[in-house]
Design an enzyme around this catalytic site. Structure first.
Site, PDB file in Angstrom:
ATOM      1  N   ASP A  23       0.831  -1.207   0.000  1.00 17.49           N
ATOM      2  CA  ASP A  23       0.000   0.000   0.000  1.00 17.49           C
ATOM      3  C   ASP A  23       0.862   1.252   0.000  1.00 17.49           C
ATOM      4  O   ASP A  23       1.459   1.605   1.016  1.00 17.49           O
ATOM      5  CB  ASP A  23      -0.906  -0.029   1.238  1.00 17.49           C
ATOM      6  CG  ASP A  23      -1.793   1.193   1.345  1.00 17.49           C
ATOM      7  OD1 ASP A  23      -2.021   1.862   0.321  1.00 17.49           O
ATOM      8  OD2 ASP A  23      -2.262   1.483   2.472  1.00 17.49           O
ATOM      9  N   SER A  26      -0.073   4.277   2.660  1.00 18.96           N
ATOM     10  CA  SER A  26       0.179   4.256   4.107  1.00 18.96           C
ATOM     11  C   SER A  26       1.624   3.829   4.322  1.00 18.96           C
ATOM     12  O   SER A  26       2.327   3.491   3.366  1.00 18.96           O
ATOM     13  CB  SER A  26      -0.790   3.304   4.831  1.00 18.96           C
ATOM     14  OG  SER A  26      -0.549   1.956   4.453  1.00 18.96           O
ATOM     15  N   ASN A  28       2.794   1.949   7.468  1.00 19.69           N
ATOM     16  CA  ASN A  28       3.009   0.957   8.527  1.00 19.69           C
ATOM     17  C   ASN A  28       2.778  -0.460   8.015  1.00 19.69           C
ATOM     18  O   ASN A  28       1.947  -0.694   7.134  1.00 19.69           O
ATOM     19  CB  ASN A  28       2.079   1.204   9.710  1.00 19.69           C
ATOM     20  CG  ASN A  28       2.460   2.423  10.505  1.00 19.69           C
ATOM     21  OD1 ASN A  28       2.046   3.545  10.185  1.00 19.69           O
ATOM     22  ND2 ASN A  28       3.261   2.236  11.542  1.00 19.69           N
ATOM     23  N   TRP A  30       1.398  -4.037   9.357  1.00 25.17           N
ATOM     24  CA  TRP A  30       0.658  -4.656  10.463  1.00 25.17           C
ATOM     25  C   TRP A  30       0.049  -5.984  10.037  1.00 25.17           C
ATOM     26  O   TRP A  30      -0.271  -6.187   8.870  1.00 25.17           O
ATOM     27  CB  TRP A  30      -0.414  -3.730  11.032  1.00 25.17           C
ATOM     28  CG  TRP A  30      -1.486  -3.249  10.094  1.00 25.17           C
ATOM     29  CD1 TRP A  30      -1.586  -2.021   9.511  1.00 25.17           C
ATOM     30  CD2 TRP A  30      -2.651  -3.980   9.641  1.00 25.17           C
ATOM     31  NE1 TRP A  30      -2.712  -1.943   8.732  1.00 25.17           N
ATOM     32  CE2 TRP A  30      -3.392  -3.125   8.790  1.00 25.17           C
ATOM     33  CE3 TRP A  30      -3.143  -5.267   9.881  1.00 25.17           C
ATOM     34  CZ2 TRP A  30      -4.578  -3.524   8.184  1.00 25.17           C
ATOM     35  CZ3 TRP A  30      -4.325  -5.674   9.266  1.00 25.17           C
ATOM     36  CH2 TRP A  30      -5.031  -4.800   8.432  1.00 25.17           C
ATOM     37  N   TYR A  66      -8.855   3.838   9.301  1.00 27.43           N
ATOM     38  CA  TYR A  66      -8.989   3.741   7.851  1.00 27.43           C
ATOM     39  C   TYR A  66     -10.348   4.271   7.415  1.00 27.43           C
ATOM     40  O   TYR A  66     -11.130   3.572   6.783  1.00 27.43           O
ATOM     41  CB  TYR A  66      -8.809   2.299   7.394  1.00 27.43           C
ATOM     42  CG  TYR A  66      -7.380   1.826   7.417  1.00 27.43           C
ATOM     43  CD1 TYR A  66      -6.498   2.139   6.381  1.00 27.43           C
ATOM     44  CD2 TYR A  66      -6.893   1.074   8.475  1.00 27.43           C
ATOM     45  CE1 TYR A  66      -5.180   1.707   6.397  1.00 27.43           C
ATOM     46  CE2 TYR A  66      -5.575   0.636   8.500  1.00 27.43           C
ATOM     47  CZ  TYR A  66      -4.730   0.958   7.458  1.00 27.43           C
ATOM     48  OH  TYR A  66      -3.426   0.523   7.482  1.00 27.43           O
ATOM     49  N   ASP A 210      -1.881   5.388  -5.407  1.00 27.95           N
ATOM     50  CA  ASP A 210      -2.230   4.595  -4.225  1.00 27.95           C
ATOM     51  C   ASP A 210      -2.568   3.160  -4.613  1.00 27.95           C
ATOM     52  O   ASP A 210      -3.678   2.862  -5.052  1.00 27.95           O
ATOM     53  CB  ASP A 210      -3.413   5.255  -3.509  1.00 27.95           C
ATOM     54  CG  ASP A 210      -3.752   4.578  -2.186  1.00 27.95           C
ATOM     55  OD1 ASP A 210      -3.073   3.611  -1.822  1.00 27.95           O
ATOM     56  OD2 ASP A 210      -4.692   5.039  -1.521  1.00 27.95           O
ATOM     57  N   THR A 213      -5.762   1.370  -3.030  1.00 27.50           N
ATOM     58  CA  THR A 213      -7.120   1.781  -3.383  1.00 27.50           C
ATOM     59  C   THR A 213      -7.516   1.135  -4.709  1.00 27.50           C
ATOM     60  O   THR A 213      -6.738   1.129  -5.657  1.00 27.50           O
ATOM     61  CB  THR A 213      -7.208   3.318  -3.497  1.00 27.50           C
ATOM     62  OG1 THR A 213      -6.999   3.897  -2.205  1.00 27.50           O
ATOM     63  CG2 THR A 213      -8.574   3.755  -4.015  1.00 27.50           C
TER      64      THR A 213
END
Length: 321
Positions: A23, A26, A28, A30, A66, A210, A213
């Site tokens: 992505d 963003s 991070n 996780w 989000y 992005d 998306t």
């Protein structure tokens, strides 16, 4: 529908396997924790730090939002992360213990791999690609994305190239735009054209590339004009066109650094088929987030191979093949 693209990643020793969405919107990394007992977590792979000999505790609280997708909470941990042939030691990432929202429940992915700039990283965690550069895992501070839109070969989703780009998946020269603000991969969009006529309010607009998306999102006024000019009608929160009229729809062009990047109707219309029935859905959606911005998701990136150059702070687009 070509709505979810993910890659395989290992965390820990021995490796624990995850499917993560690369992505660029963003920063991070996780994955769900084994401590998460919320239904969305139970349906996905979960990281158990007690089973990894290379785990290092951190414990800093983590929380990320989000939009309408929900809120995710957990804490920071550190472990070895493997993506393809790239191995990064002591990478910080978030173990999720709380997941609110239904989007993750329905997703085929387990987590998110943020590839944006460190300035938008929650808890100031160093993003994975930064550590790849720091640990000399990649040759150059560049990565490239090829996204397949071939519905007839769903097993071939695309390719993420670390440390460069893959000439097998693009042709011609790249059109580059300087990153205007380091956070997202943000740049200036000169304007949007439909049949060589500019769409109102589209000139000198902020835009971001992005990969997380699915559609192309933008201000309501701009998206409404696009829908009006392609004859799309609203149907239960989406906009549709007559599938039989697809070949009569106009091309839509995005002008970047003075160069025209054009989508044809089969690029920006998503055709869904079931049996002998079909519905054709617009790949544009309205999203108002303060200052007007275009979010160029997979509908755009499926037509254009994208290059993300940290060293020169620029993003580039070339015709996919």
């Amino acid at each position: 529908m070509n709505a979810q693209y993910y890659c395989h990643m290992d965390i820990g020793t021995p490796p624990q396997h995850f499917k993560v969405v690369p992505d660029t919107g963003s920063s991070n990394l996780w994955v769900p924790s084994s401590e998460c007992l919320w239904p969305p977590c139970l349906l996905h792979s979960r990281y158990s730090h007690s089973k990894s000999s290379t785990y290092q505790a951190n414990g800093t609280r983590f929380e990320i939002h989000y939009g309408t997708k929900g809120t995710l909470r957990g804490y920071i941990s550190k472990d070895v992360v493997t993506l393809g042939d790239a191995v990064v030691n002591s990478q910080q990432f978030a173990e999720l213990t709380t997941v609110r929202g239904i989007s993750f429940l329905a997703g085929r992915f387990d987590g998110i791999l943020g590839l944006g700039f460190d300035s938008i990283s929650v808890d100031h965690v160093t993003p994975l690609f930064y550590n790849m550069i720091e640990q000399h895992v990649v040759d150059d501070p560049i990565f490239g994305f090829w996204i397949s839109r071939d519905m007839h070969q769903p097993e071939i989703g695309g390719e993420l190239t670390l440390g460069g780009v893959d000439p097998a998946h693009f042709e011609g020269d790249f059109v580059f735009a300087p990153v205007s603000q380091k956070g997202y991969w943000e740049f200036k969009m000169d304007k949007v054209l439909i049949e060589d006529g500019a769409v109102s309010q589209s000139e000198n607009m902020r835009a971001i590339a992005d990969t997380g998306t699915s559609l192309i999102a933008g201000p309501s006024a701009l998206i409404e004009e696009i829908h009006r000019r392609i004859g799309a009608k609203e149907l239960r929160s989406v906009h549709v066109v007559d599938c039989d009229q697809m070949d009569k729809l106009p091309p839509i062009t995005f002008v970047v650094s003075g160069h025209k990047l054009t989508l044809q109707p089969n690029d920006y219309i998503l055709r869904l088929e079931k049996g002998d029935k079909a519905i054709c859905i617009s790949g544009f959606m309205a999203l108002d987030i303060g200052e007007p911005m275009l979010i160029l998701g997979d509908v755009f990136l499926g037509r254009f191979y994208s290059q993300y150059d940290y060293g020169n702070a620029r993003v580039g687009f070339a015709q996919s093949k």
